[in-house]
Structures are given as C-alpha cells and as structure tokens.
Design an enzyme around this catalytic site. Structure first.
Site, mmCIF file in Angstrom:
data_model
loop_
_atom_site.group_PDB
_atom_site.id
_atom_site.type_symbol
_atom_site.label_atom_id
_atom_site.label_comp_id
_atom_site.label_asym_id
_atom_site.label_seq_id
_atom_site.Cartn_x
_atom_site.Cartn_y
_atom_site.Cartn_z
ATOM 1 C CB CYS A 113 -0.940 0.018 1.198
ATOM 2 S SG CYS A 113 -1.944 -1.462 1.311
ATOM 3 C CG HIS A 256 -3.426 3.335 2.072
ATOM 4 N ND1 HIS A 256 -4.058 2.922 0.921
ATOM 5 C CD2 HIS A 256 -3.324 2.231 2.871
ATOM 6 C CE1 HIS A 256 -4.321 1.627 1.017
ATOM 7 N NE2 HIS A 256 -3.895 1.199 2.186
ATOM 8 C CG ASN A 286 -6.801 -1.110 1.336
ATOM 9 O OD1 ASN A 286 -6.082 -0.673 0.435
ATOM 10 N ND2 ASN A 286 -6.316 -1.541 2.481
HETATM 11 N N1 ACO Z 1 -18.335 -8.968 8.936
HETATM 12 C C1 ACO Z 1 -18.837 -9.195 10.151
HETATM 13 N N2 ACO Z 1 -18.097 -9.471 11.217
HETATM 14 C C2 ACO Z 1 -16.771 -9.510 11.042
HETATM 15 C C3 ACO Z 1 -16.175 -9.282 9.808
HETATM 16 C C4 ACO Z 1 -17.012 -9.006 8.738
HETATM 17 N N3 ACO Z 1 -16.526 -8.774 7.496
HETATM 18 N N4 ACO Z 1 -14.818 -9.385 9.943
HETATM 19 C C5 ACO Z 1 -14.597 -9.663 11.235
HETATM 20 N N5 ACO Z 1 -15.783 -9.762 11.889
HETATM 21 C C6 ACO Z 1 -16.009 -10.061 13.300
HETATM 22 C C7 ACO Z 1 -14.850 -10.761 13.947
HETATM 23 O O1 ACO Z 1 -14.905 -12.136 13.674
HETATM 24 C C8 ACO Z 1 -15.086 -10.458 15.409
HETATM 25 O O2 ACO Z 1 -16.069 -11.319 15.907
HETATM 26 P P1 ACO Z 1 -15.926 -11.966 17.385
HETATM 27 O O3 ACO Z 1 -15.929 -10.766 18.298
HETATM 28 O O4 ACO Z 1 -17.111 -12.823 17.472
HETATM 29 O O5 ACO Z 1 -14.627 -12.675 17.356
HETATM 30 C C9 ACO Z 1 -15.694 -9.053 15.356
HETATM 31 O O6 ACO Z 1 -16.179 -8.851 14.031
HETATM 32 C C10 ACO Z 1 -14.696 -7.973 15.688
HETATM 33 O O7 ACO Z 1 -13.534 -8.244 14.948
HETATM 34 P P2 ACO Z 1 -12.303 -7.325 15.062
HETATM 35 O O8 ACO Z 1 -11.177 -7.963 14.328
HETATM 36 O O9 ACO Z 1 -12.118 -6.920 16.484
HETATM 37 O O10 ACO Z 1 -12.822 -6.069 14.252
HETATM 38 P P3 ACO Z 1 -12.070 -4.719 14.075
HETATM 39 O O11 ACO Z 1 -12.877 -3.646 14.639
HETATM 40 O O12 ACO Z 1 -10.629 -4.808 14.471
HETATM 41 O O13 ACO Z 1 -12.121 -4.554 12.505
HETATM 42 C C11 ACO Z 1 -10.779 -4.792 10.553
HETATM 43 C C12 ACO Z 1 -11.498 -5.509 11.681
HETATM 44 C C13 ACO Z 1 -11.786 -3.988 9.766
HETATM 45 C C14 ACO Z 1 -10.099 -5.810 9.671
HETATM 46 C C15 ACO Z 1 -9.736 -3.840 11.175
HETATM 47 O O14 ACO Z 1 -8.926 -4.534 12.121
HETATM 48 C C16 ACO Z 1 -8.860 -3.227 10.140
HETATM 49 O O15 ACO Z 1 -9.284 -2.434 9.325
HETATM 50 N N6 ACO Z 1 -7.554 -3.525 10.151
HETATM 51 C C17 ACO Z 1 -6.662 -2.998 9.163
HETATM 52 C C18 ACO Z 1 -6.757 -3.869 7.965
HETATM 53 C C19 ACO Z 1 -6.291 -3.200 6.702
HETATM 54 O O16 ACO Z 1 -6.488 -2.049 6.462
HETATM 55 N N7 ACO Z 1 -5.685 -4.006 5.868
HETATM 56 C C20 ACO Z 1 -5.355 -3.573 4.576
HETATM 57 C C21 ACO Z 1 -3.965 -3.721 4.204
HETATM 58 S S1 ACO Z 1 -2.848 -2.753 5.083
HETATM 59 C C22 ACO Z 1 -3.336 -1.220 4.938
HETATM 60 O O17 ACO Z 1 -3.881 -0.877 3.937
HETATM 61 C C23 ACO Z 1 -3.072 -0.260 6.030
#
Ligand code: ACO
Length: 329
Positions: A113, A256, A286
């Site tokens: 990214c 980003h 993204n």
């Molecule tokens: N739909 C519904 N529920 C979901 C989903 C989904 N798509 N994905 C995860 N969940 C659930 C999880 O299983 C968890 O359930 P549980 O509590 O029963 O275990 C719950 O939602 C909470 O999950 P978390 O991982 O705590 O959710 P969080 O608020 O951290 O959000 C996310 C997850 C969106 C992936 C976040 O951590 C994030 O954006 N991280 C950065 C990822 C990113 O940007 N990656 C791209 C590449 S790098 C970059 O560009 C910077």
C-alpha cells in the site's frame, strides 16, 4: 534549484461494482458492520479477461493527457503493485508496450500500500538528478484476484483500481513548488502480519499450495490497524517537522484509503481536522498502492486542489512499509 512537479494525474476504476449487500450473500457479514468498522460501501472488481497492465495503462494514458504530453515522451515507468500481470516480466514493461512509450526504464516496485509513496520518492530523485525527464509513476492493484472470497476478515476490505501521475522537473528561485520531502520506512520484523505465502521461492505454486489456500491474502487485521495509525501519524509528523511547518499549514491530506477509522486515528494524532482529508474509501474500498493516486486524481478533478496548497500524502502497507510525501501544488 530543481524541484519535481506532478504535471498530470489520471485514474482508472473498473466498471463492475460489488456492494456490501452483494457481500452479505457471499460471507457472514452485513452492510452495517462493514460501514461501521471500515467506512466502505462499494468496491470495483475488474472484469474477467482484463489484467493489471490494462488498468495501469488506462490510468497512465489519462495522466499523460492531463500533463499535456504524449506517452512517447515518457522515459521512465515506475509501477507499484503486489498484483502484477505475472511474476515476470515487470508489469511496467507491459504497460510501456500498451502505451506505446519508447525504450526507457520500466520497473515494478513492491511496497504494497506504500508503493505510490515509494514510487514518488524514487521518481523525485531521478528527476532532480536529471536521470529522467518525464517519469510515469503508477499505483495499480487487482486485489480481487488474490483474495479468499470465503474469508470475511479480508474479502470485504479490498478493491481494484489504478492511479498515475507524470513527474517532471521545474526550476525555482524563491519558493519551491512540487515535492518538498519524502520519507520512506519499513520494519521487516512485522512482515507476517500481512502477506501472500504462496507463489514465490518459499512456496512455489503447486496443486498442494493452491489446495492449502496459500495463494491468497493473510492478514492480522488488529495488528495492521494499530501499526497503521501509529506509523502513518508518525510519518506525517516527520514530514511536517522536516519542512518547518505546523499542522495548520497542511491544506489537504491524501492518505491511503485503508479504513476510515485508521484515517480518523491519524487525524486525531496529528491534530488535523477530518475536513482536510480527502476521502473516497466508501466508493472503492482499499485499493492498496492505487488508493492515493486515485484519490489525488479525483481531488484534482473536483477542484479541491489549488495552487500553493501544501498537500500531505501518507500510507502504510505490508512489510510493514510506510511513508509520507509533502507536496506544494
Ligand atoms: N463482517 C462481520 N463481522 C466480522 C467481519 C465481517 N466482514 N470481519 C470480522 N468480523 C467479526 C470478527 O470475527 C469479530 O467477531 P468476534 O468478536 O465474534 O470474534 C468481530 O467482528 C470484531 O472483529 P475485530 O477484528 O475486532 O474487528 P475490528 O474492529 O478490528 O475490525 C478490521 C477488523 C476492519 C479488519 C480492522 O482490524 C482493520 O481495518 N484492520 C486494518 C486492515 C487493513 O487495512 N488491511 C489492509 C492492508 S494494510 C493497509 O492498507 C493499512
């Protein structure tokens, strides 16, 4: 003194829209969860039969038109991607062919990214040293082809797109315009937080690696989130300090577009109001290295970018690799 200016911008986003509601039918998720946790509503998916270089060449051609030059004037193509047409040759060379650009340098850059920030930094050094005169920097990603569409943790986040800029030199005497600074960083201790295990020397592609799903994105979302907020904010502060500016001197931030909450975290840490951030994550998700040049191109076309503005670009991606660029328009 010579500074590097952006002479033109361009972007290309595939026509097929995949909505949160479409994803509800594919994995156990909901429109409300995706909007609330990421800010994403739609993403674009490349049509079958088209490839990374097609979209990259489309964005590159538009950037040349906006710059008022012909692709025949491009002497260097730097293409940031983690989703090339194929492992070899560099997708940049295929883009060179598709654009009809002449023999010159053309190479791919792998900084996930942060690929566009790295590309700007390298292009800037080339231009200021007089190595190349017209550098096409492209960020392009067709992530839909490397996602596990059964994994709700990753498949809801990403989309396909390409963005491009043409860089060229400008002489200045009193106040520079163009790229004022670039900071590029990486922390290889964190590479296992976000990666595609298969397809390289570690796990060459076999039917077994495909059966084990090693060819798709693996991510520790929480770790990525925390590092993204901390490191992007730190890179922004470094850029502001390095140029003797204050937060209030920044007019526009093209960050980003990974997750709206990451951007909000960066804004808070840097004391920058959200009104200064250009946001289009709701439309495209993204798009990795494409997200900044696509957002910049849209900001330019919408008239958000005005002469003299201090614009901050910033990103973090797999590696982790991250960085910032301060640009005076
Ligand atoms: N739909 C519904 N529920 C979901 C989903 C989904 N798509 N994905 C995860 N969940 C659930 C999880 O299983 C968890 O359930 P549980 O509590 O029963 O275990 C719950 O939602 C909470 O999950 P978390 O991982 O705590 O959710 P969080 O608020 O951290 O959000 C996310 C997850 C969106 C992936 C976040 O951590 C994030 O954006 N991280 C950065 C990822 C990113 O940007 N990656 C791209 C590449 S790098 C970059 O560009 C910077």
């Amino acid at each position: 003194m010579i500074a590097t200016r952006i002479l033109g911008t361009g972007s290309a986003t595939p026509g097929a829209v995949l909505t949160n509601h479409d994803l509800e039918k594919m994995v156990n998720t909901s429109d409300a969860w995706i909007r609330e946790r990421t800010g994403i509503e739609n993403r674009r998916i490349l049509e079958p039969g088209r490839v990374t270089s097609d979209v990259a060449a489309e964005a590159g051609a538009k950037a040349c038109t906006a710059a008022g030059i012909s692709p025949s004037e491009i002497d260097c193509i730097i293409l940031g991607t983690v989703t090339p047409d194929m492992p070899m040759p560099a997708t940049a060379t295929i883009v060179q062919q598709k654009l009809g650009a002449p023999v010159g340098a053309a190479f791919d850059l792998s900084a996930a990214c942060a690929g566009f920030i790295y590309g700007l930094g390298i292009g800037d050094a080339f231009v200021r040293q007089g190595v190349f005169k017209r550098v096409l920097v492209i960020g392009v990603e067709i992530l839909s082809r490397v996602l596990d569409w059964k994994d709700r943790n990753t498949c809801v986040l990403f989309g396909d797109a390409a963005g491009a800029v043409v860089l060229g030199p400008e002489r200045w005497e009193v106040k520079p315009r163009g790229i004022l600074s670039t900071h590029m960083l990486a922390d290889g201790t964190q590479w296992e937080q976000l990666y595609i295990p298969g397809g390289g020397s570690k796990h060459p592609t076999t039917s077994a690696t495909v059966a084990e799903n090693l060819h798709v994105v693996k991510m520790n979302g929480k770790a990525v989130f925390a590092h993204a907020v901390r490191n992007i904010a730190s890179a922004c502060q470094t850029a502001i300090d390095a140029n003797g500016l204050r937060a209030e001197d920044v007019d526009l931030v093209v960050a980003h577009q990974a997750n709206l909450r990451i951007v909000e975290g960066v804004a808070q840490r840097c004391n920058l109001p959200m009104s200064k951030f250009y946001i289009n994550i709701q439309k495209y998700g993204n798009t990795s290295s494409a997200s900044i040049p696509v957002a910049l191109d849209e900001a330019v076309r919408e008239g958000r970018v005005k002469e003299g503005m201090n614009i901050l670009f910033c990103a973090l991606g797999a590696g982790f690799s991250w960085g910032s660029t301060l640009y005076r328009w």
